[in-house]
Design a protein around this motif. Structure first.
Motif, PDB file in Angstrom:
ATOM      1  N   ALA A 605       0.834  -1.212   0.000  1.00  0.00           N
ATOM      2  CA  ALA A 605       0.000   0.000   0.000  1.00  0.00           C
ATOM      3  C   ALA A 605       0.864   1.256   0.000  1.00  0.00           C
ATOM      4  CB  ALA A 605      -0.931  -0.012   1.212  1.00  0.00           C
ATOM      5  N   SER A 608       2.426   1.843  -3.384  1.00  0.00           N
ATOM      6  CA  SER A 608       1.462   2.277  -4.396  1.00  0.00           C
ATOM      7  C   SER A 608       1.160   3.768  -4.321  1.00  0.00           C
ATOM      8  CB  SER A 608       0.153   1.488  -4.236  1.00  0.00           C
ATOM      9  OG  SER A 608      -0.580   1.935  -3.087  1.00  0.00           O
ATOM     10  N   ARG A 610      -0.830   5.159  -2.210  1.00  0.00           N
ATOM     11  CA  ARG A 610      -2.260   5.340  -1.926  1.00  0.00           C
ATOM     12  C   ARG A 610      -2.563   5.457  -0.433  1.00  0.00           C
ATOM     13  NH1 ARG A 610      -5.179   0.550  -4.674  1.00  0.00           N
ATOM     14  NH2 ARG A 610      -7.051   1.757  -4.079  1.00  0.00           N
ATOM     15  N   PRO A 625      -5.814   1.974   0.807  1.00  0.00           N
ATOM     16  CA  PRO A 625      -6.674   1.170  -0.060  1.00  0.00           C
ATOM     17  C   PRO A 625      -7.674   0.344   0.738  1.00  0.00           C
ATOM     18  CG  PRO A 625      -4.411   1.067  -0.830  1.00  0.00           C
ATOM     19  CD  PRO A 625      -4.386   1.800   0.476  1.00  0.00           C
TER      20      PRO A 625
END
Length: 676
Positions: A605, A608, A610, A625
């Motif tokens: 995560a 990424s 995000r 996420p």
């Protein structure tokens, strides 16, 4: 003492914009009514030194987000006001909650980048760690030749955590901290100790009394000054790393760290073969030449007295062993030895005192069918040249029969857990480069989700298939085929001495091991050399936020009971360092597997991009996420915001609270309320 703790928590960062202005550190262009946003991410400025690398490793291991600026990269970003801060929806934003530097001024005093960084720290109350520097007035210390200052080698030195340290970021420690001295012939740690000047609060004092780590508060800024060298593997750094991170983040950050130690005892109820010091191998093993492969030595197996001792040892030490058992092997032993078995009777009488885990019914090899006509063995082939595998039904029967045996004898097990004999079924290089394709399906048939693997072969958790994940286990250097200190030292000598000294020579020209300078005395070598070495390794894992379990064998609880001196040294060493608020965690395999899987998901995560996390005043907001478990560490007294009302957040550990969490139902973000 209370004042020191208050300063550590970060007065400026907690007070918001109005407080910042009152301290002469107002955010440019911000009104007194606007509280700035502080993103929960750390800036690391790296010059390639091991000290910065150690702190970076700790951030990654704990799950703390960070951005690295490599000073050796010609294309690196320029450290300026735009890089460090901006505004979001009209609110001033600090992009980093803390800064790690190689030293107090890596860009050069008065340079544009150094000036921009110092202005940023003043404006938003951002702390700075000086990863390694020398004692001098610019970091709040006298020179080492003044007022009892000192510099030199710290190997074996006993240092002292100060009252300010144990009241503040190092509240998880008891006080004394001895620096490692693993090899008297090698200089391992050099440092500077000096008398603090005004504004300096020492957290760690050298034997001479001078400070080697402390907070320097000056010019509206705070620096954590470290004046001894270290790397990420040294025990003293591992012990201090938690406090460095908590000081850097002011006790509020993503990620979490705990200390773990679990020990699996394999082959319970079964006997283990014995090392033969004449043949330098284990008779009965398929690679032991001589005697037609027959084991003529007496096997090693616990007695009822050994079982009583194990239960009492657990009670005395507040520690639970995981008994990884083969019920069918115990039944075979009973039938071959008069139909009675005092060991099984005693272990079952004390069954509630241990944790139990399925190790298959009779401990067969569950990978390819082994062709033992060659040494080493190879995988047998079908007529079409394909590998001949142990079948799905055979594997499933080994799992289910052991579960049935456990149920019929009242053993409480977690059926999601399994360790196959010798980790068989999983790929075994070089002979078997892939998993037995029948393994995962047979495990899934029996509800298995976590299967033990050998960390020395596969250090990372991975999927086996069908929802089954591995749990890497550290093999302890206490061998399955030894029951006495003398046997252990003899086999250790064979492995770790040169051919010229009568050993196997495996240690020669080997990148992963070194030879002993001389063979150990078999009468004293186990206690004098092997025990301290193995305890040091295991303790290093335990204090490094590493939940992977260690494994040994039931033979090590029998005869000379050679496991206990190592465990005693690990547990005693831990208690000598850590305060009662930081208990050693002792999770079972399913909990360890879950922890490792969550860590992998969290790193994914973060990679990424995000994950968003920030604090505004005493409010923390985190988004990630969907479905991601989020690790968070915060001060005592923090609550989690529900749709209606609040609830206390996390569980206490090391003087703070941490936990894995996710948004509540009908919420899109985790929202926490820090104590006022």
């Amino acid at each position: 003492m209370a004042q020191s703790l208050h300063r550590w928590r970060g007065t400026a960062a907690v007070l918001g914009a109005a407080g910042l202005l009152a301290l002469g550190m107002g955010a440019p262009g911000a009104s007194a009514a606007v509280t700035p946003r502080i993103d929960l991410k750390v800036l690391v400025v790296d010059n390639g030194a091991g000290q910065v690398g150690a702190i970076t490793a700790e951030l990654k291991n704990s799950g703390v987000p960070y951005t690295t600026v490599n000073l050796g990269d010609a294309n690196r970003p320029t450290i300026n006001a735009t890089f460090l801060s901006d505004t979001v929806n009209g609110v001033p934003r600090a992009k980093y909650q803390g800064v790690v530097l190689p030293n107090e001024s890596p860009f050069g005093a008065g340079s544009a980048e150094q000036t921009a960084l110092e202005a940023y720290e003043k404006t938003f109350g951002i702390p700075q760690v000086d990863a390694y520097t020398w004692a001098h007035p610019e970091v709040g210390l006298d020179y080492t030749d003044q007022n009892g200052g000192w510099s030199g080698v710290l190997d074996g030195a006993t240092t002292q955590i100060t009252a300010a340290g144990t009241a503040g970021p190092f509240r998880y420690l008891d006080g004394p901290l001895t620096f490692e001295d693993n090899d008297p012939a090698v200089q391992e740690t050099y440092g500077y100790a000096a008398h603090p000047r005004d504004g300096f609060t020492s957290y760690l004092n050298a034997p001479s009394g001078g400070s080697m780590l402390g907070q320097y508060e000056h010019d509206g800024r705070r620096e954590l000054v470290v004046t001894f060298a270290y790397n990420q593997y040294q025990q003293q750094f591992k012990v201090l790393a938690r406090g460095i991170v908590e000081w850097l983040t002011q006790g509020v950050h993503l990620g979490q760290a705990r200390n773990y130690f679990s020990v699996h005892v394999d082959d319970v109820f079964a006997p283990d073969a014995r090392w033969d010091s004449e043949r330098d191998c284990t008779p009965g093993d398929i690679d032991c030449a001589g005697g037609d492969g027959e084991d003529t030595t007496a096997p090693i197996r616990m007695t009822a007295a050994d079982a009583v001792y194990a239960a009492q040892w657990e009670a005395d030490h507040g520690f639970t062993l995981d008994m990884v058992f083969n019920g069918g092997a115990g039944e075979q032993w009973k039938s071959e030895n008069g139909g009675t078995d005092a060991l099984t009777d005693q272990l079952l009488a004390d069954k509630a005192k241990f944790r139990w885990m399925n190790h298959t019914y009779t401990h067969p090899f569950l990978g390819c069918v082994q062709d033992t006509t060659t040494v080493p063995w190879t995988c047998a082939k079908n007529t079409d040249g394909t590998t001949k595998w142990v079948s799905r039904s055979e594997i499933s029967a080994q799992i289910s029969d052991n579960n049935k045996w456990a149920a019929s004898h009242g053993l409480s097990t977690d059926r999601t857990e399994l360790v196959t004999g010798e980790h068989s079924g999983l790929k075994t290089l070089p002979q078997q480069p892939v998993d037995n394709p029948n393994l995962a399906r047979a495990m899934a048939d029996n509800g298995v989700r976590w299967t033990g693997s050998d960390n020395s072969r596969e250090p990372e958790q991975r999927s086996v298939g069908n929802g089954v994940m591995t749990v890497p286990r550290y093999p302890m250097n206490i061998y399955y085929n030894t029951g006495t200190p003398e046997e252990m030292a003899d086999e250790y000598n064979y492995i770790y001495t040169s051919k010229a000294d009568g050993g196997s020579g495996v240690c020669e020209n080997n990148a992963t091991s070194t030879c002993l300078p001389a063979p150990l005395n078999t009468a004293t070598g186990y206690a004098d050399h092997i025990v301290p070495a193995e305890a040091r390794t295991a303790l290093g894992h335990a204090i490094g936020n590493d939940p992977r379990p260690h494994y040994v064998h039931q033979s090590n609880l029998a005869e000379g009971r050679i496991l206990y001196p190592v465990l005693d040294k690990v547990l005693d060493g831990y208690k000598a360092i850590y305060a009662d608020n930081t208990p050693l965690q002792n999770p079972r395999q399913s909990a360890i597997g879950t922890e490792l899987q969550r860590r992998t998901d969290w790193q994914t995560a973060l990679a990424s991009g995000r994950v968003t996390a920030y604090r505004i005043g005493n409010k923390v907001t985190v988004t990630a996420p969907s479905g991601t478990q989020i690790p968070v560490t915060v001060p005592e007294g923090t609550t989690k915001q529900l749709v209606v009302g609040t609830t206390p957040f996390g569980t206490p550990y090391a003087g703070q609270r941490n936990d894995w969490t996710k948004p509540e139902l009908l919420q899109s973000a985790v929202k926490l309320n820090l104590p006022a």
